[in-house]
Design a protein around this motif. Structure first.
Motif, short mmCIF file in Angstrom:
data_model
loop_
_atom_site.label_atom_id
_atom_site.label_comp_id
_atom_site.label_asym_id
_atom_site.label_seq_id
_atom_site.Cartn_x
_atom_site.Cartn_y
_atom_site.Cartn_z
N VAL A 86 11.48 -0.51 0.32
CA VAL A 86 11.89 1.13 -0.21
C VAL A 86 13.39 1.43 0.61
O VAL A 86 13.83 2.35 0.17
CB VAL A 86 11.00 1.83 0.48
N LEU A 112 16.20 0.04 -1.84
CA LEU A 112 16.47 0.75 -2.53
C LEU A 112 17.58 2.52 -2.15
O LEU A 112 17.53 2.45 -3.06
CB LEU A 112 14.62 1.30 -3.24
N LEU A 113 16.72 2.66 -1.51
CA LEU A 113 16.52 4.85 -1.68
C LEU A 113 18.59 3.91 -0.84
O LEU A 113 19.16 5.42 -0.31
CB LEU A 113 16.55 5.10 -0.60
N ASP A 136 12.54 2.68 -9.45
CA ASP A 136 12.62 4.42 -9.57
C ASP A 136 12.36 4.18 -7.93
O ASP A 136 11.69 4.39 -6.53
CB ASP A 136 11.48 4.74 -9.90
N ARG A 137 13.02 5.53 -7.56
CA ARG A 137 13.33 6.29 -6.17
C ARG A 137 11.89 7.23 -6.35
O ARG A 137 11.66 7.52 -7.33
CB ARG A 137 14.28 7.75 -5.80
N TRP A 186 8.06 10.03 0.30
CA TRP A 186 8.18 8.50 1.08
C TRP A 186 7.54 8.60 2.68
O TRP A 186 7.83 9.13 3.10
CB TRP A 186 9.63 7.98 1.60
N PRO A 239 17.47 9.05 3.12
CA PRO A 239 15.49 9.48 2.08
C PRO A 239 15.71 11.11 1.29
O PRO A 239 14.98 10.89 0.73
CB PRO A 239 14.56 8.87 2.35
N VAL A 298 11.77 12.44 -0.25
CA VAL A 298 13.47 12.34 -1.42
C VAL A 298 13.66 12.78 -2.02
O VAL A 298 14.90 13.07 -2.27
CB VAL A 298 12.42 10.94 -1.76
#
Length: 529
Positions: A84, A87-88, A95-96, A100, A113, A262
């Protein structure tokens, strides 16, 4: 009057609906839908949480979903915090999440985030053993320090430390941050840190369950970096193979499970805040405690800065790259000069080479050359051990043992001169020709530091060739260590800098060892040093 007459049926209808709802048990939530929250009802919060905390939050999410007046839903799913974070940070696809809950705020050093809120749980990072103990971080650092001090390999191996991969585990990263803090200012501290990275790389990243599932692991005295909650979970699921976790006497860091919003859309933020209130409620606190978590925010003895977290993570990434190294030993007549009772320059540098070898992992590729003049006919250098993986079989042993044995057989050529420039160029070209992009490609030269071979290339030509042939896309770094008072530092510095390398000058065996350990640790910034 007509207005009042028309209003009565509406009041009656509303009252009737309310009565039906009460009788059917649908209650206020369904009434809220009829009253106008159908649009809000379409909100489904995507909640990505560290896998180990998901079971402790499941009941809270169900309560949130069924809460009177709450039209949003939450989809709680386990998600690897490192994934994650990637990703961020914009470096990964997918997909966000809307919310989180990673295992540590440390991940925010790599990704921003959004709204980072206080922790909902915590658990300290501990050292887990197969028997009760009062652990110390020296259980990890001691073997690395033994390597840095040149003690025997058996002493350097220590009690089987097992550290989760710091690039994927917050507990592993916390261990490195603690190690960095403890070795700061210690002699050979960088080398100790490098040795610790080697130990981590050479040990798989097991869970507590994997580490203590067999009697062999317990018998071998494994020391496992883990969270206190993971030890609790292990003991609850595998009571026959008990682990004992304790905070090291020097202190520790904690996994802190922050709540992070997020998403930025107003209605989703509002729904996330409602979920947060549920997760901070008394019933959720009881659920977390029942799963072995501490509640709320821990009180750390110190908090790493984001810059420190990034620095350590980058250092681990650089030091984890396997090394491809060609080592050249000057065996010219001047290397026979005695530097301490019963020890000449060549013997001293061979000893230093052995120490450096202990810092390299089994997947490193190492070869050894010697150079002087006319070693193979008119050729001034000769291969002693070809470049090969240290852990590979070589005869009845391994490449590592082959090199260790060979270093004990180095001999001075008493009539030989120092064909430094020609040998350096040949070695540089060999490593460049066989370059491997997944490795740190380096030429390391031990010499008394002054070219005195009139038949080979001169300084200007050697420098020009190195500058012309160095390729930043495939960097081969040259490290030159001169020993003694006759080192031509100016010339050697220019040659090394042509490859973004360094020159070191040692006057005692102890200084030579220290400088080599610094050079080995220097990969943290290669090739941009």
């Amino acid at each position: 009057m007509s207005g009042r007459t028309r209003g009565r049926p509406m009041v009656t209808f509303a009252a009737a609906v309310a009565g039906v709802l009460a009788l059917t048990g649908i209650g206020g939530y369904a009434f809220a839908q009829i009253a106008g929250c159908a649009a809000e009802d379409r909100i489904t919060l995507d909640v990505a949480a560290a896998p180990e905390i998901v079971p402790a939050l499941a009941a809270a999410v169900r309560r949130f979903d069924g809460h009177t007046g709450t039209c949003a839903r939450a989809r709680l799913r386990p998600a690897d915090p490192a994934a994650v974070s990637t990703l961020l940070s914009g470096r990964g696809g997918g997909d966000r999440p809307d919310v989180w809950i990673p295992d540590s705020t440390l991940w925010t050093a790599f990704a921003k985030p959004g709204d980072v809120r206080p922790s909902i749980a915590n658990t300290p990072v501990v050292l887990a053993t197969a028997a009760p103990a009062e652990p110390t971080w020296n259980l990890l650092l001691g073997p690395a320090a033994a390597t840095a001090e040149g003690r025997p390999e058996s002493a350097a191996r220590g009690p089987g430390a097992q550290v989760p991969d710091p690039s994927r585990s917050a507990a592993g990263l916390a261990a490195l941050l603690m190690a960095d803090r403890l070795v700061a200012g210690v002699p050979d501290g960088r080398a100790v840190f490098t040795g610790l990275v080697r130990a981590i790389r050479e040990t798989s990243a097991p869970t507590v369950e994997q580490a203590f599932a067999t009697s062999g692991a317990a018998r071998d005295g494994a020391v496992v970096v883990a969270s206190e909650q993971s030890v609790f979970r292990h003991n609850r699921t595998r009571p026959g193979v008990r682990a004992y976790g304790a905070v090291p006497r020097e202190g520790t860091l904690s996994l802190d499970y922050p709540f992070m919003i997020v998403v930025r859309e107003g209605d989703r933020v509002s729904a996330a805040e409602k979920l947060e209130r549920e997760l901070r409620g008394e019933r959720t606190r009881a659920d977390l405690s029942g799963h072995g978590f501490g509640i709320g925010t821990a009180e750390p003895s110190w908090t790493p800065k984001a810059d420190d977290v990034q620095r350590i993570a980058q250092a681990y990434a650089r030091l984890s790259l396997p090394t491809r190294l060609l080592v050249l030993f000057d065996i010219s007549g001047s290397m026979g000069e005695e530097v301490s009772p019963g020890l000449d320059r060549l013997q001293a540098t061979a000893q230093v080479g052995r120490i450096g070898l202990h810092l390299l992992a089994d997947d490193s590729e190492i070869g050894v050359w010697e150079f002087s003049t006319d070693l193979r006919g008119s050729q001034d250098w000769a291969e002693r051990v070809p470049i090969e993986t240290l852990g590979a079989r070589a005869g009845s042993g391994t490449q590592r043992q082959r090199i260790l044995d060979d270093l004990g057989r180095l001999k001075v050529k008493e009539s030989g001169d120092t064909a430094l420039f020609e040998s350096l160029l040949a070695a540089f070209r060999e490593v460049k020709l066989t370059y491997k992009p997944e490795m740190v490609n380096t030429v390391l030269v031990f010499t008394d530091g002054r070219n005195d071979h009139p038949g080979g290339p001169g300084f200007d030509r050697t420098l020009a060739d190195l500058r012309a042939e160095y390729d930043a896309a495939q960097p081969v770094q040259v490290i030159l260590q001169g020993f003694g008072d006759d080192v031509n530092v100016t010339e050697l510095t220019e040659l090394a800098e042509a490859t973004h390398g360094i020159v070191q000058v040692a006057r005692t065996p102890a200084e030579s060892k220290r400088l080599l350990l610094e050079a080995m640790s220097r990969r943290v910034c290669t090739p941009g040093c």
